[in-house]
Design a protein around this motif. Structure first.
Motif, PDB file in Angstrom:
ATOM      1  N   UNK A   1       0.862  -1.182   0.000  1.00  0.00           N
ATOM      2  CA  UNK A   1       0.000   0.000   0.000  1.00  0.00           C
ATOM      3  C   UNK A   1       0.899   1.233   0.000  1.00  0.00           C
ATOM      4  N   UNK A   2       0.638   2.182  -0.888  1.00  0.00           N
ATOM      5  CA  UNK A   2       1.435   3.411  -0.880  1.00  0.00           C
ATOM      6  C   UNK A   2       0.594   4.588  -1.357  1.00  0.00           C
ATOM      7  N   UNK A   3       0.958   5.765  -0.859  1.00  0.00           N
ATOM      8  CA  UNK A   3       0.213   6.947  -1.286  1.00  0.00           C
ATOM      9  C   UNK A   3       0.995   7.652  -2.404  1.00  0.00           C
ATOM     10  N   UNK A   4       0.303   8.539  -3.107  1.00  0.00           N
ATOM     11  CA  UNK A   4       0.932   9.242  -4.227  1.00  0.00           C
ATOM     12  C   UNK A   4       0.772  10.749  -4.022  1.00  0.00           C
ATOM     13  N   UNK A   5       1.664  11.542  -4.659  1.00  0.00           N
ATOM     14  CA  UNK A   5       1.482  12.997  -4.535  1.00  0.00           C
ATOM     15  C   UNK A   5       0.303  13.479  -5.375  1.00  0.00           C
ATOM     16  N   UNK A   6      -0.205  14.686  -5.083  1.00  0.00           N
ATOM     17  CA  UNK A   6      -1.340  15.210  -5.838  1.00  0.00           C
ATOM     18  C   UNK A   6      -1.062  15.193  -7.337  1.00  0.00           C
ATOM     19  N   UNK A   7      -2.062  14.883  -8.135  1.00  0.00           N
ATOM     20  CA  UNK A   7      -2.020  14.841  -9.617  1.00  0.00           C
ATOM     21  C   UNK A   7      -1.129  13.738 -10.174  1.00  0.00           C
ATOM     22  N   UNK A   8      -0.732  12.802  -9.365  1.00  0.00           N
ATOM     23  CA  UNK A   8       0.139  11.729  -9.858  1.00  0.00           C
ATOM     24  C   UNK A   8      -0.544  10.943 -10.985  1.00  0.00           C
ATOM     25  N   UNK A   9      -1.799  10.543 -10.738  1.00  0.00           N
ATOM     26  CA  UNK A   9      -2.493   9.691 -11.701  1.00  0.00           C
ATOM     27  C   UNK A   9      -2.595  10.390 -13.062  1.00  0.00           C
ATOM     28  N   UNK A  10      -2.863  11.684 -12.996  1.00  0.00           N
ATOM     29  CA  UNK A  10      -3.015  12.467 -14.219  1.00  0.00           C
ATOM     30  C   UNK A  10      -1.700  12.534 -15.019  1.00  0.00           C
ATOM     31  N   UNK A  11      -0.572  12.642 -14.296  1.00  0.00           N
ATOM     32  CA  UNK A  11       0.718  12.825 -14.981  1.00  0.00           C
ATOM     33  C   UNK A  11       1.596  11.574 -14.945  1.00  0.00           C
ATOM     34  N   UNK A  12       0.997  10.462 -14.673  1.00  0.00           N
ATOM     35  CA  UNK A  12       1.736   9.203 -14.497  1.00  0.00           C
ATOM     36  C   UNK A  12       2.708   8.931 -15.661  1.00  0.00           C
ATOM     37  N   UNK A  13       2.214   9.107 -16.900  1.00  0.00           N
ATOM     38  CA  UNK A  13       3.020   8.829 -18.090  1.00  0.00           C
ATOM     39  C   UNK A  13       4.313   9.636 -18.086  1.00  0.00           C
ATOM     40  N   UNK A  14       4.205  10.921 -17.728  1.00  0.00           N
ATOM     41  CA  UNK A  14       5.405  11.784 -17.723  1.00  0.00           C
ATOM     42  C   UNK A  14       6.416  11.268 -16.709  1.00  0.00           C
ATOM     43  N   UNK A  15       5.921  10.895 -15.532  1.00  0.00           N
ATOM     44  CA  UNK A  15       6.843  10.414 -14.490  1.00  0.00           C
ATOM     45  C   UNK A  15       7.502   9.100 -14.908  1.00  0.00           C
ATOM     46  N   UNK A  16       6.746   8.265 -15.580  1.00  0.00           N
ATOM     47  CA  UNK A  16       7.316   6.972 -16.001  1.00  0.00           C
ATOM     48  C   UNK A  16       8.425   7.167 -17.027  1.00  0.00           C
ATOM     49  N   UNK A  17       8.278   8.201 -17.873  1.00  0.00           N
ATOM     50  CA  UNK A  17       9.284   8.448 -18.920  1.00  0.00           C
ATOM     51  C   UNK A  17      10.406   9.381 -18.469  1.00  0.00           C
ATOM     52  N   UNK A  18      10.347   9.846 -17.239  1.00  0.00           N
ATOM     53  CA  UNK A  18      11.385  10.764 -16.747  1.00  0.00           C
ATOM     54  C   UNK A  18      12.720  10.010 -16.658  1.00  0.00           C
ATOM     55  N   UNK A  19      13.824  10.618 -17.124  1.00  0.00           N
ATOM     56  CA  UNK A  19      15.118   9.929 -17.072  1.00  0.00           C
ATOM     57  C   UNK A  19      15.537   9.524 -15.650  1.00  0.00           C
ATOM     58  N   UNK A  20      15.028  10.238 -14.645  1.00  0.00           N
ATOM     59  CA  UNK A  20      15.350   9.901 -13.243  1.00  0.00           C
ATOM     60  C   UNK A  20      14.867   8.490 -12.869  1.00  0.00           C
ATOM     61  N   UNK A  21      13.807   8.040 -13.548  1.00  0.00           N
ATOM     62  CA  UNK A  21      13.231   6.738 -13.186  1.00  0.00           C
ATOM     63  C   UNK A  21      14.275   5.628 -13.324  1.00  0.00           C
ATOM     64  N   UNK A  22      15.132   5.728 -14.347  1.00  0.00           N
ATOM     65  CA  UNK A  22      16.144   4.694 -14.556  1.00  0.00           C
ATOM     66  C   UNK A  22      17.175   4.712 -13.420  1.00  0.00           C
ATOM     67  N   UNK A  23      17.547   5.918 -13.017  1.00  0.00           N
ATOM     68  CA  UNK A  23      18.513   6.066 -11.928  1.00  0.00           C
ATOM     69  C   UNK A  23      17.953   5.460 -10.633  1.00  0.00           C
ATOM     70  N   UNK A  24      16.655   5.673 -10.437  1.00  0.00           N
ATOM     71  CA  UNK A  24      16.014   5.152  -9.223  1.00  0.00           C
ATOM     72  C   UNK A  24      15.990   3.618  -9.245  1.00  0.00           C
ATOM     73  N   UNK A  25      15.813   3.061 -10.427  1.00  0.00           N
ATOM     74  CA  UNK A  25      15.839   1.597 -10.549  1.00  0.00           C
ATOM     75  C   UNK A  25      17.165   1.037 -10.036  1.00  0.00           C
TER      76      UNK A  25
END
Ligand SMILES: Nc1nc2c(ncn2[C@@H]2O[C@H](COP(=O)(O)OP(=O)(O)OP(=O)(O)O)[C@@H](O)[C@H]2O)c(=O)[nH]1
Length: 544
Positions: free
Chosen positions: A498-522
């Motif tokens: 179970x986890x919470x998300x920041x405001x507007x996450x669902x709306x901008x999910x695609x942008x966050x998934x494609x952010x170059x930072x996501x790879x670094x976090x992996x």
């Protein structure tokens, strides 16, 4: 002749006891207003009762428990090393009425909330005006008794004021043990940089904004927010949280971290969480502007990175650090003796001790699934000129619900008096029946009119699946089952995350998934990232 008492046979005695027991049970059931249906094992609750219950939960101020009395009792315990309970986590007790109201929800049909309803921000948990107890004014020549009296009085007044100012809000359980606050005061005084460690699943519910303003704006300390346990959630959510915190708290540096990155494939192996550690050194360098040379720390990480996996070190406790119990106030001298002091602050169970072990690359402080494990702060030299200072877990004043406190581990599951109610909370946010592949017990029952899931049915189905039955009646052991579901959720079992998300996450999910930072976090998440792995099988610990 005087009346002789008639001998009472064993059979009669048994009957009498049984009648007594039945009478007691009826009273208990009726007292709760839960008549039992003919077909179902679960009590039936009318809509009207449920509405009343919900009203009570939404408006708990009417049931305010007089916990202020507890504060005196807790803080008048004898001090010193002799009293093992002196440093325990302490909260106010729940009233029986609060517990009864929550229990009615066990039998309410569950409605899953939409993903957007899990988007929450700081103010939801920390309404304006909330604060934490600060150390009162002190003078160097004050005696120990004077300091003690002064701090006790100040703390009591703080709690009374909080109680008054937030009488209309549902303030959550917070730390009432002054001794633990003293440790926070001491750790913040002696540190140059403070790491505020939160569980990446629930960051805004564990990051009090008042702490940011007090430490950054007033005390001019550098602070870094560590999103620990980042292996448990999707990288895109971490990216979204980074954006959120940067925008809201401009002087705050955010570092995602996974202490699990340091665990090898083989059991008992531990090595440094190198990727996360490097991010942390970078953040520290930004804050200290070259005042302390951190080359040796970086070299240590590089060395560790080059070590072959097979050469991982055995996970044995090494010589333990210096445990410091003296919390007497002292003025801070920045980078004293050329040493950078980094304090770690956070709620219980967010992984402070694990993080220190992962930074060290070996076990130097003990880790536990039980919250409140670290009782007094300890100092550890990471390198010759970097010192870590681990503060015990602290529950700050907030409006975080009791259920959420249980799920992120600031309230011990073993002490939860209503585990099924907490399962109800999870079930409204995660589809437990399909995640755990549960079968509703009423599905086979042709006379059953309703097969909606309730928290009770979920616990019953899990108990049956796992083979948990009560000894006396042989009924599914719903309490044990509820306890286990909560533990799975707390430990971030791969499917029950179970986890919470920041405001507007669902709306901008695609942008966050494609952010170059996501790879670094992996990379920081390491091999243990739960979010990429399929669900696991449960070992069977069935016991009748
Ligand atoms: N998945 C995951 N679990 C973690 C991580 N860090 C810690 N844990 C687990 O979280 C639990 C609590 O860890 P601790 O390091 O004892 O937490 P703490 O903050 O020191 O706890 P207190 O002593 O109560 O203050 C343990 O079961 C750890 O294994 C992490 O990065 N990822």
């Amino acid at each position: 002749m005087p009346n002789r008492s008639v001998a009472f046979s064993g059979k009669k005695k048994k009957k009498q006891l049984q009648a007594k027991r039945e009478k007691k049970q009826t009273v208990l059931c009726e007292g709760r207003g839960f008549p039992r249906s003919q077909n179902s094992k679960a009590p039936v609750v009318s809509e009207a009762i449920l509405a009343k219950v919900q009203e009570g939960i939404d408006n708990p101020a009417s049931e305010s428990a007089n916990y202020l009395e507890d504060i005196l009792t807790i803080n008048q315990q004898p001090g010193g090393r002799g009293n093992v309970n002196r440093y325990n986590l302490k909260f106010r007790k729940q009233t029986p009425e609060e517990i009864e109201k929550r229990k009615a929800l066990h039998y309410a049909p569950i409605k899953l909330l939409g993903e957007e309803e899990l988007e929450l921000e700081t103010e939801f948990f920390f309404p304006p005006g909330l604060d934490y107890p600060m150390r009162p004014e002190w003078k160097k020549n004050m005696s120990k008794q004077e300091l003690d009296r002064n701090e006790n009085k100040h703390f009591r007044l703080f709690c009374e004021k909080l109680d008054k100012d937030f009488a209309d809000k549902d303030l959550s359980l917070y730390e009432l043990n002054l001794e633990t606050w003293r440790q926070l005061w001491r750790v913040t005084e002696m540190s140059d940089i403070l790491l505020i460690i939160v569980d990446a699943r629930f960051p805004v519910s564990q990051f009090p904004p008042y702490l940011y303003y007090r430490l950054v704006e007033e005390a001019n300390k550098g602070i870094i927010l560590v999103l620990n346990k980042c292996d448990l959630i999707p990288p895109s959510v971490i990216v979204a949280w980074e954006h959120y915190f940067h925008n809201k708290f401009p002087k705050l540096l955010v570092v995602p971290f996974s202490s699990m990155e340091g665990y090898g494939h083989r059991r008992g192996m531990l090595r440094m969480a190198a990727e996360g550690s490097l991010r942390l050194v970078d953040a520290c360098e930004k804050l200290i502007h070259g005042s302390v040379d951190l080359t040796s720390w970086k070299e240590k990480i590089e060395e560790e990175r080059n070590i072959d996996n097979e050469m991982n070190q055995e996970c044995e406790a090494e010589e333990v650090s210096d445990i410091v119990i003296n919390t007497r106030p002292e003025h801070h001298e920045r980078y004293k003796d050329g040493v950078l002091t980094i304090g770690t602050i956070g709620y219980p169970n967010v992984g402070k001790s694990s993080l220190i072990n992962a930074l060290m690359g070996k076990k130097v402080v003990s880790v536990s699934r039980t919250p409140g494990h670290t009782k007094h702060f300890q100092t550890i030299f990471l390198t010759q000129n970097v010192k870590l200072c681990d503060c015990p877990g602290l529950v700050f004043p907030s409006t975080v619900s009791m259920h959420l406190q249980v799920l992120f581990g600031s309230f011990p599951i073993a002490q939860v008096r209503d585990p099924i109610g907490a399962v109800n909370y999870v079930a409204a946010r995660l589809d437990i029946p399909s995640i755990l592949k549960l079968q509703h017990s009423e599905v086979q029952n042709e006379t059953a009119s309703d097969t909606s899931w309730t928290a009770f049915y979920i616990c019953e189905a899990w108990a049956m699946k796992r083979g948990y039955y009560t000894r006396r009646k042989g009924a599914p052991d719903v309490s044990r089952s509820a306890n286990e579901i909560l533990r799975l959720c707390l430990n971030g079992h791969k499917s029950l995350v179970l986890f919470i998300r920041p405001p507007s996450y669902t709306q901008n999910k695609g942008d966050y998934e494609n952010d170059p930072r996501a790879e670094e976090i992996r990379q920081i998440q390491g091999v243990h990232a739960a979010v990429h792995e399929p669900s696991v099988e449960f070992p069977n610990h069935a016991c009748r």
